[in-house]
Design an enzyme around this catalytic site. Structure first.
Site, short mmCIF file in Angstrom:
data_model
loop_
_atom_site.label_atom_id
_atom_site.label_comp_id
_atom_site.label_asym_id
_atom_site.label_seq_id
_atom_site.Cartn_x
_atom_site.Cartn_y
_atom_site.Cartn_z
N GLU A 1 -42.03 53.07 17.44
CA GLU A 1 -42.64 54.14 18.21
C GLU A 1 -42.86 53.78 19.68
OE1 GLU A 1 -47.37 54.00 17.91
OE2 GLU A 1 -46.42 54.30 15.95
N GLU B 1 -38.00 70.85 3.44
CA GLU B 1 -38.38 71.89 2.48
C GLU B 1 -37.89 73.28 2.88
OE1 GLU B 1 -42.59 71.27 2.29
OE2 GLU B 1 -42.42 69.87 0.61
#
Length: 265
Positions: free
Chosen positions: A109, A78
């Site tokens: 992960e 953004e």
């Protein structure tokens, strides 16, 4: 037991009505903003450390897995349309790569070495900042990445919801928002995720303002990517210069920048 894994405050959820459930969730969500507010002092230190590095050309990287990783990618993505910065200035990396943005790649992960491997193509340097995002604070992908980044001289920080979590011990600027157990035990996409998103928004917004990407309270460097943003930019110019709307719009479309029009008056 880690706070994020402790039993939720309400039991027998399956017996509750929709209205009750929504009320309980909302009650818990009200705890998030005060918890984030308690992080202002360490956040200030982090932002003040990031800004001079970015003024020298440094970048801001986020790493995370699952919800945490997605939030980092979201915040990074953004920045270019909002502040007109190049896409490579704020970069979000998620364990498992772009596929993990839509589909869970939970085992991704577990590798302590993978985050630094994901960072290596960007040739990280000592003006860069790496922020690891991990609600639990125990994610190997994040811990390993921060350890390696610290050894390489990067500025490091983390965003977690567990005090004393391992991730806080491998970075220079730990940010710990203690929001408490989730209404659905262990579902850290809820309060923890909300706190993380607020904190990431606070970091990039504050950094971009300090870098001069906001004039007054206006996004004068935003990309004019749709009709709504052209209208918003035109109104900024009208407010700042007193130009008629159509003239302001014409100049905006000619220059492609709210800042250029205002500064050129």
């Amino acid at each position: 037991m880690r706070i994020t894994e402790q039993p939720g405050p309400y039991r027998d959820l399956e017996t509750r009505s929709a209205g009750e459930l929504l009320t309980l969730i909302n009650e818990q969500d009200r705890l998030v903003a005060p918890a984030v507010g308690d992080c202002i002092a360490p956040l200030t230190d982090l932002v003040e450390a990031i800004v001079p590095r970015m003024e020298r050309g440094g970048r801001l990287f986020y790493i995370g897995a699952g919800t945490s990783g997605r939030l980092g990618v979201l915040d990074a993505s953004e920045c270019p349309p909002t502040y007109g910065v190049p896409p490579g200035l704020v970069i979000g990396l998620i364990a498992g790569g772009d596929r993990a943005l839509r589909d869970a790649v939970e085992s991704a992960e577990d590798s302590e070495a993978q985050a630094w491997k994901d960072l290596e193509p960007y040739a990280p340097n000592t003006d860069d900042t790496l922020i690891g995002i991990a609600a639990s604070g125990t994610t190997p992908y994040v811990i390993g990445g921060l350890q390696r980044a610290g050894e390489a001289g990067l500025l490091t920080g983390c965003v977690t919801c567990n005090p004393g979590a391992p991730v806080t011990e491998v970075c220079q600027h730990p940010i710990v928002a203690v929001v408490g157990p989730e209404i659905v035990t262990g579902s850290t996409r809820m309060k923890s995720g909300t706190a993380q998103k607020l904190i990431l928004n606070m970091i990039t917004t504050s950094v971009m303002i300090r870098l001069g990407r906001v004039k007054d309270n206006r996004m004068v460097d935003m990309k004019l990517s749709n009709a709504k943003l052209v209208d918003r930019g035109t109104k900024m110019i009208v407010e700042s210069t007193g130009l008629p709307y159509e003239e302001a719009r014409r100049r905006l479309l000619e220059t492609g920048s709210v800042r250029h029009v205002i500064d050129g008056m």
